[in-house]
Motif scaffolding. Sequence first.
Motif, PDB file in Angstrom:
ATOM      1  N   ARG A  41       0.821  -1.202   0.000  1.00  0.00           N
ATOM      2  CA  ARG A  41       0.000   0.000   0.000  1.00  0.00           C
ATOM      3  C   ARG A  41       0.865   1.265   0.000  1.00  0.00           C
ATOM      4  N   ASN A  54     -10.801  -4.287  -2.155  1.00  0.00           N
ATOM      5  CA  ASN A  54      -9.661  -3.873  -1.342  1.00  0.00           C
ATOM      6  C   ASN A  54      -9.486  -4.774  -0.126  1.00  0.00           C
ATOM      7  N   ARG A  55     -10.572  -5.282   0.410  1.00  0.00           N
ATOM      8  CA  ARG A  55     -10.470  -6.156   1.585  1.00  0.00           C
ATOM      9  C   ARG A  55      -9.766  -7.466   1.241  1.00  0.00           C
ATOM     10  N   ASP A  93      -5.988  -6.706   0.634  1.00  0.00           N
ATOM     11  CA  ASP A  93      -5.209  -6.538   1.861  1.00  0.00           C
ATOM     12  C   ASP A  93      -4.746  -7.883   2.418  1.00  0.00           C
TER      13      ASP A  93
END
Length: 225
Positions: free
Chosen positions: A157, A185-186, A189
């Motif tokens: 990130r 995005n989850r 990550d």
Amino acid sequence: MTKPLMIFAAGLGTRMRPLTDLKPKPLIEVAGIALLDRALMLGHDAGAQPIVVNTHYLGAQIQTHLDGQDIAISDEAGELLDTGGGLRKALPLLGDGPVMTLNPDVVWTGANPLAGLIAAWDGDRMDALLAVVPLDRATARKGGGDFSVDAAGRISRQGDFVYAGAQIIRPDRLSDIPGRAFSLNRLWDLMIAEGRAHAMIHTGGWCDVGSPDAIPLAEAMLLHG
């Protein structure tokens, strides 16, 4: 090697108003061709099969536009699910294994990004492979970068690379994420934390067609690209 393709066409297009007051953003034209049709051209050229398009805002117009084509529709009329929830809902139409996803509200020049992703995909090392462009070549981008890319191609990130709106991703772990509507995005990550999210740097032109003032920039890029 062919892979299924999900095209995200369910957004509200709020940044594109007033052009989207009566028309969904994927049907807005750039240089005489609808953004959705440009995305479909990339998919067909890369041999994507099957191709699924999700719909929500003014979805009937998109369904009519696609009538007669071998394109499956994932209808989100009842609830906008965001990218993660939308992909999870569409999985029965996409089949098993890694899938490609594509945002139609960008314009590309140079090599087909989907074909590039397929060529660069290494399932032994990757759970996600994202097409990115350097921030200084991200035409009409509003805001900073999204990622850094290390020497091995892994992403983290923050940094000077922008997610370009195309990827290959393993969707298996979508079932572990709670809630119906959520962003990919989850999932990224989780993959970033495990060193399994990688980048492919697109070397051609790229333009974010997110607002009306980006359309002439995209058309100029296409003219000179």
